[in-house]
Every structure is written in C-alpha cells, then in structure tokens.
Scaffold this active site. Sequence first.
Site, PDB file in Angstrom:
ATOM      1  N   SER A 288     -40.472  13.218 -74.031  1.00  0.00           N
ATOM      2  CA  SER A 288     -39.708  12.001 -73.619  1.00  0.00           C
ATOM      3  C   SER A 288     -38.485  12.251 -73.173  1.00  0.00           C
ATOM      4  CB  SER A 288     -39.435  11.082 -74.867  1.00  0.00           C
ATOM      5  OG  SER A 288     -38.526  11.804 -75.880  1.00  0.00           O
ATOM      6  N   ASP A 289     -37.649  11.355 -72.308  1.00  0.00           N
ATOM      7  CA  ASP A 289     -36.455  11.767 -71.710  1.00  0.00           C
ATOM      8  C   ASP A 289     -35.334  11.319 -73.035  1.00  0.00           C
ATOM      9  OD1 ASP A 289     -34.878  11.117 -68.472  1.00  0.00           O
ATOM     10  OD2 ASP A 289     -34.225  12.227 -70.381  1.00  0.00           O
ATOM     11  N   TRP A 290     -34.229  11.802 -72.965  1.00  0.00           N
ATOM     12  CA  TRP A 290     -33.080  11.725 -73.598  1.00  0.00           C
ATOM     13  C   TRP A 290     -33.073  10.543 -74.520  1.00  0.00           C
ATOM     14  CZ3 TRP A 290     -29.741  15.723 -74.643  1.00  0.00           C
ATOM     15  CH2 TRP A 290     -28.539  15.610 -75.593  1.00  0.00           C
ATOM     16  N   SER A 292     -34.986   8.050 -75.259  1.00  0.00           N
ATOM     17  CA  SER A 292     -35.870   6.917 -74.648  1.00  0.00           C
ATOM     18  C   SER A 292     -36.502   6.312 -75.702  1.00  0.00           C
ATOM     19  CB  SER A 292     -36.808   7.373 -73.343  1.00  0.00           C
ATOM     20  OG  SER A 292     -37.589   8.432 -74.093  1.00  0.00           O
TER      21      SER A 292
END
Length: 755
Positions: A288-290, A292
């Site tokens: 996942s992105d930071w 998210s």
Amino acid sequence: MKFSYSNLSFLLLLTLLFSSVSHAQDDTSQKIESLLSKMTLKEKIGQMHQLTGFWDVTGPVPADGDSKAKYQQLRNGEVGSMLNITSVKEVRAIQKIAVEETRLGIPLIFGQDVIHGFKTILPEPLAESASWDMEVIKKGAALAAKEATAAGINWTFAPMVDVSRDARWGRIMEGSGEDPFLSAQIAKARVHGFQGDDLTSPHTLAACAKHFAAYGFSESGKDYNTVDISDLTLHNFVLPPFKAAVDAGASTFMTSFNIIQGVPATANQYLIRDLLKDRWGFEGFVVSDWGSFAEMIVHGYAPDAKFATEKAIVAGTDMDMEAKFFSNHIEELVQNGTVAMEYVDDAVRRILKVKFDLGLFDNPYLYCDEQREKELIGTKENRSIAYESAVKSIVLLKNEASILPLNKSQKVAFIGPMVDDKNISLGNWRLQGEDNSAVSILEALKAKKIKFQHAQGVRLVEKQVSFPFEVQLNTTDLTGIEEAVKLAKEVDVVVLAVGEDGFQAGEGRSRAYIDLPGLQKELVEAVSKVNENIILVNHSGRPLDLTKETALSKAVVQAWHLGTESGNAIVDVLYGAYNPTGKLPVSFPRSVGQLPIYYNHYSTGRPTNPGNDLVFWSHYMDEEETPLFAFGHGLSYSDIQIESFEISSDSMTKEGTIEVKVTLKNNSDIDGSQFLQLYIRDHAASYVRPVKELKDFTKVSLKAGASKTVRMVVDKEDLSFFGPDGELLLEPGVFSVMVGLSSDQLLEKIVTLED
Ligand code: GLC
C-alpha cells in the site's frame, strides 16, 4: 522445416534451459511452502508489515516515533520490510536483528524512493521521458540501481507510471506524461534497468510499478484528490503502462491513495485481485502507499480499521506501508473467521518469493558491502550516464531565425536565477543527492572556456525550509533588474535562465497557477524591452504556462530539472555541441484554463467551427484550442523533413499488416536526428476513439544532406482497443494512419480494416 544437427542441439539447449528455470522455480516454491508451514500467524503478519526508518520519513511522521519500540518489533519478527534506511551500516545492523535475533531469521527487504538516481541525480522522470530513448532510460535506471544497491537498498518504489494530463498536478514530474503507449515503453525500460537480467545480482533491485491506479487523474490536478473516470479511460489510458510493467517482470506494485469507481485503490478487488493477480498473472506482491489503509476511513469507505484491513487483504494488498493495520488487526480477523488464512498465506508467499528472487535467503547481507558503497557511488562514469540522459532530455521548443546554436564569438549575457544555481536542477525526490551538487550553467560556461557576462536579475528562492522542503519565494526584491537590463543593452544575445524550484513540483505540490513563479515574469518583460534576441531556458518539473515569455523570445529551451549534469547539458545544447533530440511527452498549455489538455482526446460532436457559426462549437471564447507546444514536439538544429510517405495497401485483414514506408531528408549542413512518430485513428467504433493515438516511434539519424527510408508496420494490435471491462476489441472500418515529427503535424493515409 528440415531438422539439421544445429536445430536439434538448439532445441535441446532450449529444453534444458527451460527445465532448469522451471526446476529453480519449483525449488523456490518448495522452500517457500516449507517456511510457510513453520510460521506462526504472528510471524506471517510480520512479513506483511513495512516500517519506516528511524531517521527519514517521506510521509506524515508516524505517531510513535519511538525507535526503541521499532527495534522490539524487529526482534519479535513483526516486520517484513523497512523503508528509508540509507546506508550499508544501517541496513546491516537492522538486517542482523531480523536474521540473527528472530525465531525464523527471515531477511528484511529494504525499500526506498530511488526515483531519478540515488546520489548521482538523473533528470526527473518526466524530463528523462522527453528523451524518448529507451536505451538511455534503461541505463539511467541501471545506474540508479547500482548506486542504491551499493548503499544496501534492494527495492525501489519506482517506476511511477501514472499517466497524467494536468500540469497543475505536482507529481506529473514523476511519470512519463500523457500518452499510454510512450509511458508503457518507458515503464518496460525502467523495470528492465532496475531489475536487470538477474535479480539475485547485488547490483539490481526489485522494481515497483506505482501508483496502482489512476492517481494521475486527480481532479483539478490537486494531489490526493478525487479520481472519477470511466472504465474506458481506465483500460485504454491508465492501465497499459501497468500491464507493461507486469510483462517486464516488475516484482512489486504499489496501490494509490485515490478511489477508483468509488472504492479506494488499496481495497479495490477488481483492480488488484481480479485484474492484476488473476487476469494478468502477476506473481509479485502489492504494497500500500504510505498510510493509505487509514485513509480508507477518511474517504468514507471503511467505517473502521478492521473493515479497512479485511477489505484490503481480500482485495489483494499484501503489505501495509506504515499504517500498522495489518499488524494490529489481521490476527483477530483470522481468528474470528472474518479473514480466511488463505489470504494471509497468499500475501506471505508473494513477499517471500520476492525475497528469494533477490537472493536474500541465500545471503541476507548480499547488499551490505562497504567496499562497493565506497567505490560505486558518485563516480565519474556514473556522471557520464547522467550527462547523456540530461542532454537527450532537453527539448528545443522554438528557434526563430535559427538564433541557436550560439557561437563563442558572440557577446552573450546569461541572466536569471538559474544561471548560477546548483540546487534547483536536482529536482524533488533527490534522495541522497547532496544539495548544491549540480553543475550550474555558470560553472559549465567557465569549464568550457566560453566568454559570457552574467547578472542574476532576480532571486527565485528566498528561503528553503528543510523538511518537508517548503520553498519561500522572493516576491518583493526587484533591485537586481536594473543591472540586468543595463547588461542586456550591451550584448548581442541574452540567455534568460528561469523556471520553478525543484520543490514546487512533486508530491503534495500542486499549483493552481503554472506561470513563472516569483518575480521572473517581470525580469523577462524588462529585459525583452531592451534586447530582442532572447533565448528562454526554462527549468521546471512540469509544463509551465510560458505563453507570454515565448512571444518575447526568439528561442525557447525546455531544460526541466536535469539533475547533477544539468549545466553541462544545457550549455552543450546552447552552443551546438549536442544537436537537440528531445520530444515533449506532455502538452504545454497556453494557459492553466486549458487543463487538462492532451493530444489523444476524443473528437466531440462539435470539434471545429463550421464557419458560419461562431459560437456553438467546442471552444473557449478567450483562448485557443491548441496547446502552446504539442505532445511529440521538439526541434533539431538540422532541417529534417519527411520527403515521402507510402503504405503497402489501403486495406488489411484482421490477421494482416500494413507496411508504412517513410523517407526523411536532412536539408541542412548539420548532422542530426529526429523521432519519426506513427499515429492511428479509428474513425468509428462501438466506443468512440481518440482523434489520434501514438502506436510507434523510431529515432532517425541523418548526416547533413542525407536521406533515409524507414519502415514501420501496422498490425491488429495497433488497431485494437479495450472495452469497459478490459476486453480487447478489434472492429472493421476506416482508419487513418498518420506519420510526422510531432503529434500536431502529421501526414495521413486512409486504410480500411476488412471484416
Ligand atoms: C509517498 C508516495 C509514494 C512513495 C511512498 C514512500 O507518500 O506517495 O510514491 O513511494 O510514500 O516514500
């Protein structure tokens, strides 16, 4: 085919090769299954948890900045990956904890945003995309991998392959522009550059295609904003570069912050599990992105963390970057039967596979070599690769009366804040690139013993605040303009080196106005009043609105943020040591009001003014329809033109092809190159198609006065498109085949695809 001995031996070799590869894969999968069978649920969850370093953060600083707690999580085997650890010493120390102090000793994978170089800084990705040179782009990625792996990193959060059409979006500088075909070629080149032919080599690292998906379609160009696009846009414009990254063997993907069809990407099962993993056969893992995960609640999708966690893992997200949702909630969700263990096992298998692929189980300290760290980073050889990438990324946008190239006998004044700047050209996401380590234009002129005069005119940056690199601009001090104007009166030519700061583009840096920032417009205005021979050199991460400045200049050079070798590359182009070859990967608007503006748009029902009707057609009352500079535009100092354009037939069957033959001639006395581009248009289809789509391009180099004929082939793949569920469609009918040196100057032939 008659079998000769050599054919037979070739087939035997191929069979042996294939069986050895599949044997190795079987061997790895057996090791993974054996390890998985020993892991407790807590240890499995640990693999799915990525923790940021104790020093450098690239997102909102986590609540518990307490490093002691992080060390304990490592010792408990509750961490599978770290990001933002930036030296062999630190990587070794942390890897030692994971390998020697946890029960199973599973090595960590260390990630970092190696976006455009590690210490030797390359042009920002959008700039490098302007080279249209896949070999240069691949070499650049390989250089970045060589330096980053020498520092202990084995995973980069790159290539960013988000197609974008909106220059207000700061992250447009991280991608490859507005076209899915060009972006797909570049995605392949960057994945191959990062991963090389052997991922177990200590000089290659795992790539990460991001941000999956459609982040570049953030509404109004505002970062982290709503994305609401059609399935047709998703499949025909957004996804092709991601599919190209899978085909190139990308080891990992990263989900995006935005929603897609109303569901946050990190929990979007259609996107990850159904499309990426099942339909495309992706075998790596998805991070996942930071943070998210937590944002799914803010989006209004997840009522709470447990719901977000359940949806994310079922959708196919395998690793949680810094949200701690997997580590805090998966155990309970599995134990109460909400989440089946098979989802956890699928995630852990994928993560372990990438670690095996990297050779980390054979040698967890493979990337930890202080000698390599000393010898391979920041070398002269690395800078020559950075120079080649920089010089090939420069785009000559305008060159009235062939005012360029300059010659050394001319009296030239270099004016503007970018003349002696050594910092701005490093751009954003500069990682270990030391501030002020770029070669300035001033330094390059001196090194090349070129006589010139210099005045700053105005400062651009007043103050740069360290983290998160806020930039305060000079908006009051015009005192330097008088000296600049005085100097401009005395010389033959003025080079105005201007632009935006490196931290005015990038993540979280969207701009509602994209004109020259600070007091630079005033500087250009004042200088152009006293000297008509202006050469504008623009440094920016994104397209800027240069309409007024272009009208006041005889030449315009797009110099992006070119990295460490910026000054050398710019001066070599200005003085003709390098004949520019760059092409725009993104349209430059006449004004911000035109955004989003892109070449591969649909026709609409009223594309042009029928003449008698001045109002009721698709236009602005106060602006032109066309961009200031078009996708694919880029001039050369040579006068290279298309002499002839032929096609092998005006019709083709679905299994057939059309051969396109183009002869180009260099009508000048300067050797040079141009990129010949091939576009198609489907005149009528069950879902409307763009007025033109890039389908091929090739670099044509011509000696002075020479001609060359090049051949390209149009096949069914070029005429196909995706329906709303990603189904490939090929429909008979009339097509245009177009060729040219820019998307807005094309020769056209009509072809019929038979049923
Ligand atoms: C950032 C970015 C992403 C980056 C990640 C790790 O928020 O969105 O592109 O890779 O965090 O730094």
